[in-house]
Design a protein around this motif. Sequence first.
Motif, PDB file in Angstrom:
ATOM      1  N   ARG A  91       7.171  -2.012  -3.187  1.00  0.00           N
ATOM      2  CA  ARG A  91       5.725  -2.121  -3.015  1.00  0.00           C
ATOM      3  C   ARG A  91       5.109  -2.979  -4.114  1.00  0.00           C
ATOM      4  NH1 ARG A  91       6.041   3.684  -2.041  1.00  0.00           N
ATOM      5  NH2 ARG A  91       5.072   4.014  -4.081  1.00  0.00           N
TER       6      ARG A  91
ATOM      7  N   ASP B  51       0.834  -1.203   0.000  1.00  0.00           N
ATOM      8  CA  ASP B  51       0.000   0.000   0.000  1.00  0.00           C
ATOM      9  C   ASP B  51       0.871   1.257   0.000  1.00  0.00           C
ATOM     10  OD1 ASP B  51      -1.481   2.289   1.501  1.00  0.00           O
ATOM     11  OD2 ASP B  51      -3.070   0.904   0.888  1.00  0.00           O
ATOM     12  N   PRO B  52       0.721   2.157  -0.974  1.00  0.00           N
ATOM     13  CA  PRO B  52       1.580   3.350  -1.053  1.00  0.00           C
ATOM     14  C   PRO B  52       1.506   4.227   0.195  1.00  0.00           C
ATOM     15  CG  PRO B  52       0.370   3.047  -3.101  1.00  0.00           C
ATOM     16  CD  PRO B  52      -0.212   2.070  -2.121  1.00  0.00           C
ATOM     17  N   THR B  53       0.374   4.211   0.878  1.00  0.00           N
ATOM     18  CA  THR B  53       0.192   5.074   2.048  1.00  0.00           C
ATOM     19  C   THR B  53       0.788   4.475   3.315  1.00  0.00           C
ATOM     20  OG1 THR B  53      -1.843   5.972   1.099  1.00  0.00           O
ATOM     21  CG2 THR B  53      -1.489   6.298   3.467  1.00  0.00           C
ATOM     22  N   SER B  54       0.471   3.198   3.586  1.00  0.00           N
ATOM     23  CA  SER B  54       0.868   2.581   4.855  1.00  0.00           C
ATOM     24  C   SER B  54       2.152   1.769   4.774  1.00  0.00           C
ATOM     25  CB  SER B  54      -0.261   1.672   5.359  1.00  0.00           C
ATOM     26  OG  SER B  54      -0.495   0.610   4.438  1.00  0.00           O
TER      27      SER B  54
ATOM     28  N   THR C 295       7.497   3.134   2.014  1.00  0.00           N
ATOM     29  CA  THR C 295       7.204   4.544   1.778  1.00  0.00           C
ATOM     30  C   THR C 295       7.804   5.416   2.872  1.00  0.00           C
ATOM     31  OG1 THR C 295       5.125   3.961   0.675  1.00  0.00           O
ATOM     32  CG2 THR C 295       5.358   6.229   1.455  1.00  0.00           C
ATOM     33  N   SER C 296       7.525   5.085   4.117  1.00  0.00           N
ATOM     34  CA  SER C 296       8.047   5.891   5.227  1.00  0.00           C
ATOM     35  C   SER C 296       9.553   5.731   5.373  1.00  0.00           C
ATOM     36  CB  SER C 296       7.343   5.495   6.527  1.00  0.00           C
ATOM     37  OG  SER C 296       7.505   4.107   6.794  1.00  0.00           O
TER      38      SER C 296
END
Length: 571
Positions: free
Chosen positions: A217, A177-180, A184-185
């Motif tokens: 991802r 998931d790109p957000t979670s 990403t972080s």
Amino acid sequence: MTSEPTHVRAPSAIDAVADEFVRETARLDPFAATSLGIPGYDHLVPDLSPVGIAARTALVRRTLDQLAGLDPIDAVDEVTLAAMKERLGLDLELEAAGEHHRMLNVIASPLQEMRDVFDVAPQDTLEHWENIAARLNALPQAMAGYVESLRHAAARGHVAAVRQVEECIKQSDELADPTSSFFTSFVREGAVDLVLDDSSTCTVVRKELEHGAVAARDAYAVLSAFLRDELAPQASPVDAVGRERYALASRHFLGATVDLDETYTWGLAELARVVAEQEAVAAQIAGPGASVDDAVAILDADPTRTLHGTEALRAWMQETSDEAVRALNGVHFDIPAPVLELECRIAPTQTGGIYYTPPSDDFSRPGRMWWSVPPEVTEFNTWREKTTVFHEGVPGHHLQCGQAVYERATLNDWRRLACWVSGHGEGWALYAERLMADLGFLEDPGDRLGMLDAQRMRAARVVLDIGVHLGKDAPEEWGGGVWDADKAWEFLRANVNMPEAFVRFELNRYLGWPGQAPSYKVGQRLWEQARDSARASALASGDDFDVRAFHARALSLGSVGLDVLHTALSR
């Protein structure tokens, strides 16, 4: 305080074979190289396909063949030879049983390894981030090999239980998931320092990191689709692996052969003994006739025993660990100078696990205690967790692993860095918890109840793990009939005083990683038997038993199978 070895042992031919095995393992498994702190491989990924597995198996066979032609020259060689034959021989048994290709569970399979390796990867220089970017961009290659191995296993009827597949789909979806997504972080935070340098090289690395996060991802999205569409329909609803697979797993995690039926019976008795001890301590806290739940309610309501937020947890972990090192060093243990440092961190994941990562070969990366906190958990009770700090830190894993890494003057690289036996390591860490109570560090009734709480959970795991996977009959007080996941859940909830999310993860872990959970309590049992045997031998000879010397000698051996440990300590 010990800072430098006083005697340097000349390496033997057996040491040379062992060191070469570590070098070749690093080449074939760059993730292992990073974990061990061996430089030169941090930009690479392993071949997780059947071809890669075959290459690593060939190395094991070749190494065993080389060892077969060598004779030990001293006691160190004798232990190395016995330990390598046991570990590498068992690796061949696992490969022949198809275990290497089918690895998929919620905690310890390539799915997690491909993410977890970034926790220990060096992150201090531009070159380090270049390596990370290269590895991120190579993850699709590793993932493709992993999927190929899972498909290879499935074609032979070797598929993880559907519970494991479904939970692994959830993990993969989160990482995709790109957000979670962790990736990403991780890249966003890692690029902060690079932003401060607007050189063209940093600009390129930032772009490669961003591209690598997308690649990682996407790789997990591919895995998720494969698990959902192809593997899940083939997965069995049965969690139990059966006696044959379980016996092999038990030997792998213990480095010893135990009577599983006797161990199950002992587990029930040990659980009852710990519960009785808990009830006695509960009476000290809440008064005569009080239950354990009554005592827990009092402790949980005590603001002096409550921490708010993960930063407060991390700071308390560090303070408690540092205090233990200062109190134990030079009194109960002689801790080498490089091992005095232990770094406590909050893990980037949120699964609920607590774990330790050893120092690198040169100690440039210190040993680290990690706490993976579920998002819904915001308060922590020190009475529960003080014993955990001793387990993961000193005198537990950090002393054990750091001492082994430090023994360069005596031990080869395989003994110092690469050999890890769960029953030896986790058994020692649980032994260390009880030892701290015996040494007077858990005199506070609340802290002692927390230690017993941990011991109770580990005893319950022996019963649950063997009971479910061997299809044994459950006691009537736990529902009777044959053990299954539903009975195991109620059993765990009654015996594990932790948040529900943690307990649920733990149950899924036991169901998907057979034989590992009992290695803690059974390992502790075998450690205590080794100590008691050494004490009896000394007393029979008219000598005093020096437990400090026993611990020093045992830890200087490094992590070996518990049968090998017992033989070595019996000499």
